[in-house]
Design an enzyme around this catalytic site. Structure first.
Site, PDB file in Angstrom:
ATOM      1  N   TYR A 148     -24.567  15.083   0.020  1.00 49.68           N
ATOM      2  CA  TYR A 148     -24.567  15.831   0.951  1.00 49.68           C
ATOM      3  C   TYR A 148     -25.873  16.443   0.973  1.00 49.68           C
ATOM      4  O   TYR A 148     -26.804  16.378   0.221  1.00 49.68           O
ATOM      5  CB  TYR A 148     -23.573  17.089   0.931  1.00 49.68           C
ATOM      6  N   ARG A 197     -34.261  12.865   1.606  1.00 49.89           N
ATOM      7  CA  ARG A 197     -33.359  12.993   0.265  1.00 49.89           C
ATOM      8  C   ARG A 197     -32.177  12.468   0.397  1.00 49.89           C
ATOM      9  O   ARG A 197     -31.889  11.871  -0.516  1.00 49.89           O
ATOM     10  CB  ARG A 197     -33.609  14.583  -0.146  1.00 49.89           C
ATOM     11  N   LYS A 225     -28.048  14.416  -5.070  1.00 50.82           N
ATOM     12  CA  LYS A 225     -27.438  15.765  -4.452  1.00 50.82           C
ATOM     13  C   LYS A 225     -25.781  15.121  -4.233  1.00 50.82           C
ATOM     14  O   LYS A 225     -25.530  14.936  -2.804  1.00 50.82           O
ATOM     15  CB  LYS A 225     -28.013  16.116  -3.362  1.00 50.82           C
ATOM     16  N   GLU A 227     -32.187  24.981 -13.658  1.00 55.36           N
ATOM     17  CA  GLU A 227     -32.267  25.571 -12.307  1.00 55.36           C
ATOM     18  C   GLU A 227     -30.828  26.237 -12.448  1.00 55.36           C
ATOM     19  O   GLU A 227     -30.233  26.223 -13.238  1.00 55.36           O
ATOM     20  CB  GLU A 227     -32.275  24.231 -11.536  1.00 55.36           C
ATOM     21  N   LEU A 277     -32.471  19.326  -9.402  1.00 52.93           N
ATOM     22  CA  LEU A 277     -32.548  18.695  -8.067  1.00 52.93           C
ATOM     23  C   LEU A 277     -34.026  19.061  -7.284  1.00 52.93           C
ATOM     24  O   LEU A 277     -34.383  20.007  -7.581  1.00 52.93           O
ATOM     25  CB  LEU A 277     -31.538  19.284  -7.156  1.00 52.93           C
TER      26      LEU A 277
HETATM   27  N1  PLP Z   1     -30.561  22.890  -7.290  1.00 55.90           N
HETATM   28  C1  PLP Z   1     -29.335  22.797  -6.867  1.00 55.90           C
HETATM   29  C2  PLP Z   1     -28.231  22.447  -8.120  1.00 55.90           C
HETATM   30  C3  PLP Z   1     -28.900  22.973  -5.626  1.00 55.90           C
HETATM   31  O1  PLP Z   1     -27.553  22.549  -5.417  1.00 55.90           O
HETATM   32  C4  PLP Z   1     -29.671  23.341  -4.568  1.00 55.90           C
HETATM   33  C5  PLP Z   1     -29.438  23.359  -3.030  1.00 55.90           C
HETATM   34  O2  PLP Z   1     -28.212  23.271  -3.002  1.00 55.90           O
HETATM   35  C6  PLP Z   1     -31.125  23.319  -4.792  1.00 55.90           C
HETATM   36  C7  PLP Z   1     -31.321  23.112  -6.076  1.00 55.90           C
HETATM   37  C8  PLP Z   1     -32.088  23.762  -3.755  1.00 55.90           C
HETATM   38  O3  PLP Z   1     -32.488  22.672  -3.007  1.00 55.90           O
HETATM   39  P1  PLP Z   1     -33.044  22.769  -1.509  1.00 55.90           P
HETATM   40  O4  PLP Z   1     -34.093  23.877  -1.609  1.00 55.90           O
HETATM   41  O5  PLP Z   1     -33.201  21.755  -1.152  1.00 55.90           O
HETATM   42  O6  PLP Z   1     -31.834  23.580  -0.745  1.00 55.90           O
END
Ligand code: PLP
Length: 287
Positions: A33, A52, A149, A182, A207
């Site tokens: 997603y 991505r 993701k 994270e 991620l």
């Molecule tokens: N890390 C995780 C586990 C996430 O689920 C997300 C966003 O959903 C992020 C980091 C941040 O990613 P982004 O800046 O692309 O939304």
């Protein structure tokens, strides 16, 4: 106005939007997603999110459900049909519908795609950012391929629920070396006592956030002192300030980690500045 979702080629009322019971996303979490921010009628960083998505699909050998240009059209159309001025657009692609069997289905099975959008209040985000949020620390409970993701978010659900039950908004994962990886749905950052911004490298354990990438562009542009390296839970608790990033929250200051209040307990100046400047560094296309 009723909400509209896009499901496998059709725009349908959100309340009727459904996938088949044997969709592999439903049965195996066999899907990926993306969440993009919608800001002033524009989808923020859409090309980076679609890149991505493409990577996630390739890592799992799931095909593209449609041509890239068609997907861009659908994203804009779902935003338009839902009259989302500020909010998020959600894209989910799964390996498709097939009789339940762990093995990949045959080539004839096409990936499923769902796109939804909803409005959020920028004022609510900004007022949360004015106060800052608290986070808990939580032992890493996920598989090693967190760079993909996937919709397999049960570990993240458990971590974030634990945070909620302790009155916090986010859980910061820590690994076997006691380093912060994270958040459950965000990337994690600290500003050390000497004013250096630190975030973990995206090579492993996290991620590669799109918001993180935009903030890195900003950090370079603004000449902010920066190190990309792991940092421990202890270092985070001694930090001058901290924040999280994600497309849905942008730059969100963190003022408390577990029971430790950071700095003076108010959002830090680096986080506040990066939040203010954020949209000056995003790539976006008109809807
Ligand atoms: N890390 C995780 C586990 C996430 O689920 C997300 C966003 O959903 C992020 C980091 C941040 O990613 P982004 O800046 O692309 O939304």
């Amino acid at each position: 106005m009723s909400r509209i979702a896009y499901v496998n080629g059709q725009y349908v009322p959100h309340k009727d939007a459904a996938v088949h019971v044997e969709d592999r996303g439903y049965q195996f979490a066999d899907g990926v997603y993306e969440v993009c921010e919608v800001w002033r009628n524009t989808i923020v960083d859409m090309p980076r999110h679609i890149d991505r998505l493409d990577r996630s699909l390739r890592e799992l050998s799931i095909g593209w459900p449609m041509a890239r240009a068609a997907l861009e059209f659908v994203l804009r159309e779902v935003v338009r049909r839902n009259r989302v001025h500020d909010g998020i657009v959600y894209i989910q692609v799964t390996r498709g519908v097939s009789r339940r069997d762990h093995f990949f289905p045959g080539e004839d099975v096409v990936p499923s795609i769902v796109v939804t959008a909803r409005a959020t209040s920028p004022r609510a985000g900004d007022s949360a950012a004015e106060k800052g949020i608290s986070v808990i620390t939580y032992p890493e409970n996920r598989w090693p391929r967190v760079d993909i993701k996937t919709v397999a978010l049960l570990p993240n659900v458990l971590a974030k629920q634990a945070a909620k039950e302790q009155g916090s908004k986010e859980a910061w994962y820590f690994d076997s070396k006691n380093n912060v990886t994270e958040g459950g749905s965000t990337n994690a950052w600290i500003v050390t006592k000497d004013g250096t911004l630190v975030t973990r490298p995206a090579e492993s354990g996290i991620l590669r956030g799109i918001t993180r990438a935009v903030v890195l562009d900003l950090v370079e542009r603004e000449g902010i002192s920066f190190e990309e390296r792991p940092f421990s839970v202890e270092e985070a608790k001694e930090a001058r300030e901290a924040f999280v990033t994600a497309a849905s929250t942008l730059v969100m200051p963190v003022v408390k980690i577990d029971d430790t209040i950071l700095g003076n307990g108010h959002p830090g100046s680096v986080a506040t500045r990066l939040r203010e400047l954020f949209h000056t560094a995003t790539d976006f296309l008109a809807v």
